[in-house]
Write a protein that holds these residues in place. Structure first.
Motif, PDB file in Angstrom:
ATOM      1  N   GLY A   1       0.635  -1.206  -0.109  1.00  0.00           N
ATOM      2  CA  GLY A   1      -0.107   0.014  -0.099  1.00  0.00           C
ATOM      3  C   GLY A   1       0.673   1.290  -0.037  1.00  0.00           C
ATOM      4  O   GLY A   1       0.333   2.390  -0.190  1.00  0.00           O
TER       5      GLY A   1
ATOM      6  N   ALA B   1      -7.515  -0.434  -6.077  1.00  0.00           N
ATOM      7  CA  ALA B   1      -7.571  -0.240  -4.766  1.00  0.00           C
ATOM      8  C   ALA B   1      -8.643   0.953  -4.505  1.00  0.00           C
ATOM      9  O   ALA B   1      -9.363   0.925  -3.446  1.00  0.00           O
TER      10      ALA B   1
ATOM     11  N   ALA C   1      -2.767  -1.382  -6.918  1.00  0.00           N
ATOM     12  CA  ALA C   1      -1.491  -1.445  -6.278  1.00  0.00           C
ATOM     13  C   ALA C   1      -1.217  -2.828  -6.777  1.00  0.00           C
ATOM     14  O   ALA C   1      -1.863  -3.637  -7.228  1.00  0.00           O
TER      15      ALA C   1
ATOM     16  N   LEU D   1      -1.894  -7.037  -2.040  1.00  0.00           N
ATOM     17  CA  LEU D   1      -2.194  -6.167  -0.997  1.00  0.00           C
ATOM     18  C   LEU D   1      -3.032  -6.542  -0.038  1.00  0.00           C
ATOM     19  O   LEU D   1      -4.166  -7.415  -0.305  1.00  0.00           O
TER      20      LEU D   1
ATOM     21  N   ARG E   1      -6.027  -2.310   1.776  1.00  0.00           N
ATOM     22  CA  ARG E   1      -7.010  -2.082   0.396  1.00  0.00           C
ATOM     23  C   ARG E   1      -8.121  -1.234   1.129  1.00  0.00           C
ATOM     24  O   ARG E   1      -8.449  -0.497   0.082  1.00  0.00           O
TER      25      ARG E   1
ATOM     26  N   ILE F   1      -7.475   2.193   2.085  1.00  0.00           N
ATOM     27  CA  ILE F   1      -7.271   3.055   0.891  1.00  0.00           C
ATOM     28  C   ILE F   1      -8.624   3.337   0.293  1.00  0.00           C
ATOM     29  O   ILE F   1      -8.799   4.540  -0.270  1.00  0.00           O
TER      30      ILE F   1
END
Length: 330
Positions: free
Chosen positions: A93, A125, A263, A267, A272, A275
């Motif tokens: 990330g 993401a 990403a 991840l 995730r 984000i």
């Protein structure tokens, strides 16, 4: 064989403990992220619409995360310069990449020999926005409707020209879709610079072009361009007098591009999700929404999985168009 009760109980306790540990690890990842600066690479040039939005959002994320969020522009190479800068980074990330739907869905069809599929290397993401495209002609063009363009193309195959900002761009592929849907043949003229494209459209060097509002509004406001349709299911508030393609006598078409953050694959789900949620919060801020309104960018609430589904749908269309005309960037 029947597992003795004590053994079964121990097994269940171990499973429960493992689940609890995983849940705790996910919570720890979410709570800890980010504990150092985050870098977002972008395939777009400084000053472009996607770059302007990314810089606004990165400022919001910096405040939310109490960490620096750096933007690194890596335009060119069909997106591969930015892609190559990120694809080997850890899936933690701390390195993200801004791409559009064409990087996700068209690249595999335009660079077949590379065997590269964007969404096998990266995972979505967060969604940033979607932009519609208008069909633009010169202010003094004889074309008043999409029906006029189609009629002229049928009367003189290959004589009506349209411009785009490059082979494989939404403007190019949208033009190919218009031809496929109307049974016409038009001449594609790719340009290296967006500003040069709309200068040429305004001068009548090419008959028409698709264009987003931010990329074409300079020539439009200068009185050089006229929008005869928007390639979307409905009109937009910024241009309420511009009809849809179907209303203007053409096929019902939806030519758009959406912009996302991805990403490297792997991840952690908790990172995730953080984000995704924090980007959605940033995009909802009034000043970001104000920029969206200026650019006619659309706010979307897509989950990472939905981004993948939408990219797959575009990929199917782009694959058909690339095969039809043997479109390639190799």
């Amino acid at each position: 064989m029947t597992v003795p009760f004590p053994a079964r109980r121990r097994h269940l306790l171990l499973v429960a403990a493992a689940a609890s540990l995983l849940a705790g690890t996910a919570q720890a990842q979410t709570a800890a992220f980010p504990n150092k600066p985050v870098t977002i690479f972008t395939a777009f040039a400084p000053g472009s619409g996607p770059d302007a939005v990314l810089r606004l959002v990165s400022e919001k994320l910096s405040k939310t995360w109490n960490q620096r969020v750096l933007v690194e522009n890596r335009p060119g190479g069909g997106g591969f310069i930015a892609i190559d800068a990120v694809k080997t980074k850890p899936a933690d990330g701390y390195t993200l990449l801004q791409l559009d739907s064409e990087h996700l869905a068209a690249l595999p069809h335009l660079y077949k020999s590379r065997g590269f599929e964007t969404l096998k290397t990266f995972e979505p993401a967060a969604i940033l926005f979607r932009t519609p495209f208008m069909l633009a002609v010169a202010a003094d063009s004889k074309f008043k409707t999409v029906a006029d363009v189609v009629a002229a193309a049928k009367a003189a195959p290959g004589k009506v020209s349209y411009g785009s900002w490059g082979v494989g761009s939404p403007g190019h592929l949208g033009g190919e879709e218009l031809q496929m849907r109307t049974g016409t043949e038009m001449q594609h003229v790719p340009y290296r610079e967006v500003s040069q494209l709309f200068t040429s459209v305004g001068a009548g060097d090419v008959s028409w072009s698709f264009g987003s509002l931010p990329s074409s509004q300079g020539a439009f406001k200068a009185g050089k361009l006229r929008y005869i349709a928007i390639a979307a299911p409905k009109r937009i508030p910024q241009l309420p007098d511009v009809p849809t393609m179907a209303e203007a006598g053409g096929p019902a078409m939806d030519v758009n591009s959406f912009v996302v953050l991805v990403a490297p694959r792997g991840l952690p789900a908790a990172v995730r999700d953080k984000i995704h949620a924090d980007v959605a919060k940033a995009v909802a801020e009034p000043d970001v929404q104000g920029r969206f309104n200026t650019f006619a960018f659309e706010t979307l609430s897509w989950s990472p999985d939905e981004i993948g589904r939408q990219a797959a749908a575009k990929s199917k269309i782009y694959g058909e168009l690339a095969k039809r005309k043997n479109i390639s960037l190799e």
